[in-house]
Design a protein around this motif. Structure first.
Motif, short mmCIF file in Angstrom:
data_model
loop_
_atom_site.label_atom_id
_atom_site.label_comp_id
_atom_site.label_asym_id
_atom_site.label_seq_id
_atom_site.Cartn_x
_atom_site.Cartn_y
_atom_site.Cartn_z
N PRO A 59 0.92 -1.12 0.05
CA PRO A 59 -0.02 0.28 -0.02
C PRO A 59 0.53 1.12 -0.09
O PRO A 59 1.89 1.29 0.82
N ASP A 60 0.53 2.68 -0.74
CA ASP A 60 1.05 3.75 -0.86
C ASP A 60 2.62 3.41 -1.72
O ASP A 60 3.16 4.29 -0.71
N GLY A 61 2.86 2.69 -2.12
CA GLY A 61 4.19 2.32 -2.57
C GLY A 61 4.13 2.83 -4.24
O GLY A 61 3.24 2.51 -4.44
N TRP A 62 5.26 3.05 -4.79
CA TRP A 62 5.49 3.29 -5.72
C TRP A 62 6.33 2.28 -6.69
O TRP A 62 7.38 1.62 -6.09
N LEU A 63 5.68 1.59 -7.46
CA LEU A 63 5.96 0.17 -8.32
C LEU A 63 6.63 0.36 -9.88
O LEU A 63 5.97 1.43 -10.87
N GLN A 64 7.80 0.34 -10.03
CA GLN A 64 7.99 1.07 -11.88
C GLN A 64 8.67 -0.06 -11.91
O GLN A 64 9.15 -0.79 -12.07
N LEU A 65 7.69 0.21 -13.63
CA LEU A 65 8.37 -1.45 -14.32
C LEU A 65 8.93 -0.71 -15.18
O LEU A 65 8.81 1.09 -16.14
N ALA A 66 9.92 -1.46 -15.83
CA ALA A 66 10.96 -1.36 -17.70
C ALA A 66 9.18 -1.83 -18.21
O ALA A 66 8.80 -2.83 -18.46
N ILE A 67 10.51 -0.89 -19.61
CA ILE A 67 9.53 -1.03 -20.91
C ILE A 67 10.41 -1.23 -21.41
O ILE A 67 11.49 -0.72 -21.69
N ARG A 68 9.97 -2.32 -22.63
CA ARG A 68 11.08 -3.06 -23.15
C ARG A 68 10.40 -3.05 -24.52
O ARG A 68 9.52 -3.41 -24.78
N ARG A 69 11.52 -3.00 -26.02
CA ARG A 69 10.49 -3.53 -27.33
C ARG A 69 10.02 -5.24 -27.22
O ARG A 69 11.23 -6.27 -26.33
N THR A 70 9.23 -6.11 -27.20
CA THR A 70 9.22 -7.52 -27.70
C THR A 70 10.39 -8.05 -28.24
O THR A 70 10.91 -7.71 -28.93
N GLY A 71 10.45 -8.85 -27.01
CA GLY A 71 11.97 -9.45 -28.11
C GLY A 71 13.06 -9.32 -27.37
O GLY A 71 14.24 -9.84 -28.09
N GLU A 72 13.37 -8.11 -27.19
CA GLU A 72 14.85 -7.24 -27.07
C GLU A 72 14.74 -7.02 -24.88
O GLU A 72 13.60 -7.19 -24.39
N ASP A 73 16.47 -7.04 -24.97
CA ASP A 73 16.27 -7.27 -23.13
C ASP A 73 16.70 -5.28 -22.84
O ASP A 73 16.44 -5.08 -21.98
N VAL A 74 16.67 -4.70 -24.18
CA VAL A 74 17.07 -3.31 -23.27
C VAL A 74 15.90 -2.46 -22.57
O VAL A 74 15.04 -2.44 -23.24
N LEU A 75 16.56 -1.71 -22.27
CA LEU A 75 15.14 -1.02 -21.53
C LEU A 75 15.25 0.58 -22.44
O LEU A 75 15.47 1.34 -22.49
N ILE A 76 13.88 0.97 -22.18
CA ILE A 76 13.39 1.80 -23.77
C ILE A 76 12.78 2.88 -22.58
O ILE A 76 12.15 3.80 -23.39
N GLY A 77 12.33 2.31 -21.12
CA GLY A 77 11.65 3.63 -20.31
C GLY A 77 11.25 2.53 -19.50
O GLY A 77 11.38 1.79 -18.87
N ASP A 78 10.51 3.45 -17.98
CA ASP A 78 9.81 3.14 -17.05
C ASP A 78 8.40 3.52 -16.89
O ASP A 78 8.67 4.70 -17.97
N LEU A 79 7.67 3.00 -15.99
CA LEU A 79 6.41 2.98 -15.68
C LEU A 79 6.43 3.30 -14.44
O LEU A 79 5.98 1.84 -14.16
#
Ligand SMILES: CC(C)(COP(=O)(O)OP(=O)(O)OC[C@H]1O[C@@H](n2cnc3c(N)ncnc32)[C@H](O)[C@@H]1OP(=O)(O)O)[C@@H](O)C(=O)NCCC(=O)NCCS
Length: 185
Positions: A59-79
């Motif tokens: 509760p009340d926490g910020w969960l940060q998700l990685a955004i990657r293109r399908t099939g690639e490991d490179v991080l292109i953003g976060d949500l």
């Protein structure tokens, strides 16, 4: 937590994402309207490690998700997803995309998938985002998701040593199905 879209995969941040996270988060164009800007790759790594123990039950926490293109490991953003304080069904999110990957519809695709998940699986009642009104790209993104501008607070936040306005965009559960269908998420 993992979400997939036509072109993207959203999952947890990994230690190996630290350099990419540091690079785009410290880019002045990305950092300008954000509260957090890592000073070094080590600070980005420490942030990632703190994230790895968080879950949707926090509760009340910020969960940060990685955004990657399908099939690639490179991080292109976060949500970033702010979880409700007492399961009151109200969520907040923020999103960043690396400059080289902006303007390709990735933020809209990722945030659209998040809204589908929040309203569909988590039965969220309301989702909102808080932005600086000078951040035109963010406002355009939120409008393109069908979110409504609900409030404009004058000089209510201190960003980088100066007072800034805070504009709130929001969407209710009963408004999302129509927007989702229109947007094709
Ligand atoms: C805001 C941000 C995430 C948008 O990412 P993006 O992947 O480039 O956005 P998309 O390509 O998905 O575009 C979404 C919509 O916003 C519009 N848009 C994107 N950037 C824009 C800009 N600079 N000016 C005007 N409109 C813009 C697009 O045209 C699109 O609208 P449409 O669906 O009606 O065509 C990105 O600019 C960013 O990371 N900014 C820095 C971080 C930040 O300030 N984040 C706070 C967000 S809450």
């Amino acid at each position: 937590m993992e979400l997939t879209t036509g072109r993207l995969r959203l999952d947890i941040l990994r230690d190996s994402d630290a350099d990419a996270l540091f690079r785009y988060r410290s880019d002045p164009s990305v950092a300008r309207y954000q509260g957090w800007c890592p000073a070094s790759p080590d600070e980005a790594l420490a942030f990632i490690r703190r994230q790895q123990n968080l879950s949707l039950d926090q509760p009340d926490g910020w969960l940060q998700l990685a955004i990657r293109r399908t099939g690639e490991d490179v991080l292109i953003g976060d949500l970033g997803l702010h979880l409700p304080t007492e399961q009151d069904g109200s969520y907040e999110f923020g999103i960043s995309i690396a400059p080289a990957c902006q303007g390709k519809g990735y933020a809209r695709e990722a945030a659209g998938a998040l809204l589908d998940f929040l309203f569909g699986s988590l039965k969220a009642h309301r989702v909102h985002a808080s932005i600086d009104p000078r951040n035109l790209a963010s406002a355009a993104l939120l409008r393109s998701l069908g979110m409504r501008q609900e409030a404009h607070f004058r000089e209510s936040l201190k960003w980088h040593g100066e007072w800034a306005d805070d504009v709130i965009f929001a969407l209710l559960d009963r408004e999302w199905p129509a927007k989702s269908a229109v947007a094709g998420h």
